[in-house]
Design an enzyme around this catalytic site. Structure first.
Site, PDB file in Angstrom:
ATOM      1  N   LEU A  45      79.444  54.274  29.370  1.00  0.00           N
ATOM      2  CA  LEU A  45      79.060  55.476  28.631  1.00  0.00           C
ATOM      3  C   LEU A  45      80.131  56.532  28.872  1.00  0.00           C
ATOM      4  CD1 LEU A  45      75.230  56.010  29.303  1.00  0.00           C
ATOM      5  CD2 LEU A  45      76.300  55.729  27.057  1.00  0.00           C
ATOM      6  N   ASP A  46      80.551  57.243  27.824  1.00  0.00           N
ATOM      7  CA  ASP A  46      81.517  58.321  27.999  1.00  0.00           C
ATOM      8  C   ASP A  46      80.949  59.387  28.938  1.00  0.00           C
ATOM      9  OD1 ASP A  46      83.392  57.219  26.242  1.00  0.00           O
ATOM     10  OD2 ASP A  46      82.450  58.160  24.497  1.00  0.00           O
ATOM     11  N   PRO A  47      81.822  60.125  29.642  1.00  0.00           N
ATOM     12  CA  PRO A  47      81.321  61.160  30.556  1.00  0.00           C
ATOM     13  C   PRO A  47      80.388  62.173  29.891  1.00  0.00           C
ATOM     14  CG  PRO A  47      83.619  60.712  31.032  1.00  0.00           C
ATOM     15  CD  PRO A  47      83.285  59.928  29.791  1.00  0.00           C
ATOM     16  N   ALA A  49      78.309  61.653  27.572  1.00  0.00           N
ATOM     17  CA  ALA A  49      77.065  61.004  27.150  1.00  0.00           C
ATOM     18  C   ALA A  49      76.112  60.837  28.329  1.00  0.00           C
ATOM     19  CB  ALA A  49      77.368  59.648  26.528  1.00  0.00           C
ATOM     20  N   ARG A 182      80.981  57.554  18.205  1.00  0.00           N
ATOM     21  CA  ARG A 182      81.882  58.662  17.849  1.00  0.00           C
ATOM     22  C   ARG A 182      82.545  58.400  16.499  1.00  0.00           C
ATOM     23  NH1 ARG A 182      86.106  58.606  21.619  1.00  0.00           N
ATOM     24  NH2 ARG A 182      85.309  56.694  22.577  1.00  0.00           N
TER      25      ARG A 182
END
EC number: 5.4.99.25
Length: 244
Positions: A45-47, A49, A182
């Protein structure tokens, strides 16, 4: 000094990753909290998120491959009117809606969302961990270099509009592995002619696992015995572990 080894724990921790932490940092904090010797997660997971991070301890790491291949579900907040280089709120604005843009019509949004259900092609974002010549694409992006990326097929199982205000929309998306939410937000904005980026992203499902059973880092650290938060091997859904 001897390297800290931890306990030989086997099981799965369903973690609700907080905003601001990388998936690996969240995993390492959880690993230390339960005092596990071996741990891995099943999809980054992106930071920016939040949401479900499936952390596998010990023998449970054998399910990691299957979980990487599994479908995921997300709740995403789309911000209309601006596109960013990263596709989310952390990036720099690279395109804006035409002058006079006052929001999206709900009927137009629903029509566009329906076009993205099924098998579609996505061009992976430059801000991703995909590699070119052994180097992650995000390193090229940070240096201001844009590379051609071949489109990849992904499958969107469903998109449900949860809330809408003209300038923002919250959607629920179930998708195959390799889907970039995204990029989906960016492509939806372009299809609407107004541009868009992700204002927030929360993962709610990974394969058979749900955020409903997840624990936050704060709650985990407050437990008298954090190991009790793990799903034991015999509690895992049937068919996840490879045959022995």
């Amino acid at each position: 000094m001897a390297k800290r080894r931890g306990l030989a724990l086997d099981g799965v921790l369903l973690l609700d990753k907080p905003v601001g932490l990388s998936s690996n940092h969240a995993l390492q904090r959880a690993k230390r909290t339960v005092d596990a010797a071996k741990a891995g997660h099943t999809g980054t997971l992106d930071p920016f998120a939040t949401g479900l991070l499936v952390c596998c301890m010990g023998r449970a790491t054998k399910i990691s491959g299957r979980m990487l291949e599994a479908d995921k579900t997300y709740q995403a907040m789309l911000q209309f009117g601006e596109e960013t280089d990263s596709g989310d709120l952390t990036g720099h604005i690279v395109a804006r809606a035409p002058d006079g843009f006052a929001g999206v019509e709900e009927a137009a949004l629903r029509d566009v969302l329906s076009r993205f259900v099924g098998t579609i092609e996505q061009i992976p974002p430059m801000y991703s961990a995909l590699k070119r010549d052994g180097k992650p694409l995000y390193e090229y992006a940070r240096a201001g270099i844009e590379l051609d990326r071949p489109p990849r097929q992904v499958t969107i199982r469903h998109i449900e509009l949860l809330s809408f205000s003209g300038m923002q929309a919250q959607i629920d998306v179930a998708c195959s592995k390799g889907t970039y939410i995204r990029t989906l937000a960016q492509d939806i904005g372009r299809a609407l002619g107004c541009h868009a980026h992700l204002a927030a992203l929360r993962r709610t499902h990974v394969g058979p696992f749900s955020l409903d059973r997840a624990v936050t880092l704060e709650a985990l650290q407050a437990m008298p015995d954090a190991k009790q938060a793990l799903l034991a091997m015999n509690e895992l859904p049937a068919g996840l572990l490879p045959a022995t």
